[in-house]
Design an enzyme around this catalytic site. Structure first.
Site, PDB file in Angstrom:
ATOM      1  N   LYS A 111      -8.347   2.448   4.996  1.00 24.36           N
ATOM      2  CA  LYS A 111      -8.801   1.864   6.267  1.00 24.36           C
ATOM      3  C   LYS A 111      -8.517   2.760   7.460  1.00 24.36           C
ATOM      4  CE  LYS A 111      -9.400  -2.850   4.918  1.00 24.36           C
ATOM      5  NZ  LYS A 111      -9.445  -4.236   5.233  1.00 24.36           N
ATOM      6  N   LYS A 192     -15.128  -1.232  -3.708  1.00 28.47           N
ATOM      7  CA  LYS A 192     -15.107  -2.680  -3.937  1.00 28.47           C
ATOM      8  C   LYS A 192     -16.054  -3.382  -2.957  1.00 28.47           C
ATOM      9  CE  LYS A 192     -11.626  -4.414  -0.815  1.00 28.47           C
ATOM     10  NZ  LYS A 192     -10.874  -5.569  -0.486  1.00 28.47           N
ATOM     11  N   LYS A 195     -16.067  -7.651   2.778  1.00 26.57           N
ATOM     12  CA  LYS A 195     -16.660  -8.431   3.877  1.00 26.57           C
ATOM     13  C   LYS A 195     -17.155  -7.527   4.985  1.00 26.57           C
ATOM     14  CE  LYS A 195     -13.176 -12.020   3.861  1.00 26.57           C
ATOM     15  NZ  LYS A 195     -11.987 -11.161   4.064  1.00 26.57           N
TER      16      LYS A 195
END
Ligand code: AQP
Length: 326
Positions: A111, A192, A195
């Site tokens: 991230k 993966k 959202k």
């Protein structure tokens, strides 16, 4: 009864990875355990969310948790920021967590990659997660595979705290499903499903229409081999579809792979099976959305119950580290 805890961020609408990886287990566990589930809005502040959107996202997520089958008051559902003990315990835990351990977290690396500036909150995210879990004396935590490393860190933090200050926390075990523990992005099967992916084409949201789901599955990236086989390392795209079909029909990936000779048929059946699995959730979401006052009441009651358990654990931890209490 065994205590279970898990959490989910109100960062966007729920997707199939959240559902198969974690939330379906949340529902099943209600039958055999004392379950507490949390909408982790403090965690979501580490992503860039518009402040004006956060309250509605939080409430919509609560509606979705009821729609998938969570059943209050048997199960406690609450919002993290309504229980101040989460932030308070996180501070204590930060004081026993070496920076080196947080530096190893894969999610932080992913991230923060390529970002000019990274918040301290993103770095200490897994410590707040440890506080969430440890406050509720959770013996087990239902999660997708992507959260396994964070759960291991929670265990290490709890063990270190107990060794230094005496038995204070229960050491939690991860509960990860055997199939679809990591649902992959349909367009980038090496990542993966998420959202907050850049493109919604790779993510099946639980509230997507049947037609949208059929279109997304049809366009899913596979590979140049026309036959179907289950091999997540060599054939991530096809294997992801097989896992999704297996999770939708409670089947086994190897059995499913042996029944198909073309990817086109696999895709068609996968879309149908996903739609059949989530149609009841979509229908319940629509009817529950008609009475948001009821949903808000569930969250208020949930916070009242959560505060009782969390403050007792926090008191125990404050006493253990030697803070003066009058
Ligand atoms: N692709 C996935 N496959 C299986 N399980 C998954 N989970 C998330 N993605 C997958 C599981 O869903 C639970 C809630 O996740 P979260 O919202 O707290 O955070 P996350 O893991 O960061 O999920 P996302 O979708 O990737 O959110 P963003 O994009 O906002 O960061 C967890 O148990 C997780 O394992």
């Amino acid at each position: 009864m065994e205590r279970i805890f898990s959490g989910i961020q109100p960062t966007n609408d729920l997707h199939l990875g959240n559902y198969f990886g974690a939330l379906r287990n949340w529902v099943t566990l209600q039958e055999s355990a004392e379950c507490t589930y949390c909408i982790v809005d403090l965690h979501s502040l580490t992503a860039s969310i518009e402040p004006a959107e956060l309250p509605e996202r939080t409430l919509r997520l609560a509606v979705m948790l009821l729609a998938i089958g969570l059943d209050p008051p048997r199960t406690t559902i609450f919002v993290q920021s309504h229980v101040p003990a989460h932030a308070e315990l996180a501070w204590l835990l930060q004081c026993v967590t070496p920076v080196g351990e947080l530096n190893r977290m894969t999610q932080f690396k992913e991230k923060s990659h390529g970002r000019e500036s990274v918040s301290t909150g993103l770095f200490t995210y897994p410590v707040l997660q440890a506080a969430d879990i440890l406050l509720y004396d959770a013996a087990a935590v239902p999660i997708g595979e992507d959260q396994k490393q964070h759960l291991e860190l929670s265990r290490d933090i709890a063990q270190r705290f107990n060794n230094r200050f005496g038995d204070t926390f229960v050491i939690p075990e991860p509960l990860i499903p055997g199939v679809a523990a990591r649902v992959m992005d349909l367009q980038h099967p090496e990542r993966k499903m998420s959202k907050s992916a850049d493109s919604a084409l790779g993510t099946i949201f639980l509230l997507d229409s049947s037609d949208d789901i059929a279109a997304k599955v049809k366009r899913a990236v596979t590979d140049s081999e026309p036959a179907v086989s289950y091999d997540p390392q060599q054939r991530p795209g096809v294997s992801n579809l097989i896992e999704i079909l297996a999770a939708s029909t409670e089947g086994r990936p190897d059995d499913i792979a042996s029944r198909y000779s073309t990817c086109a048929q696999l895709k068609a059946d996968t879309a149908d099976a996903v739609n059949a699995a989530i149609e009841p959730v979509r229908a319940r979401y629509a009817s529950l959305s008609a009475d948001l006052g009821e949903v808000a009441a569930v969250l208020r009651n949930g916070a009242d119950q959560a505060v009782l358990v969390a403050s007792a654990t926090l008191r125990r931890a404050y006493t253990a580290v030697g803070l003066y209490r009058s």
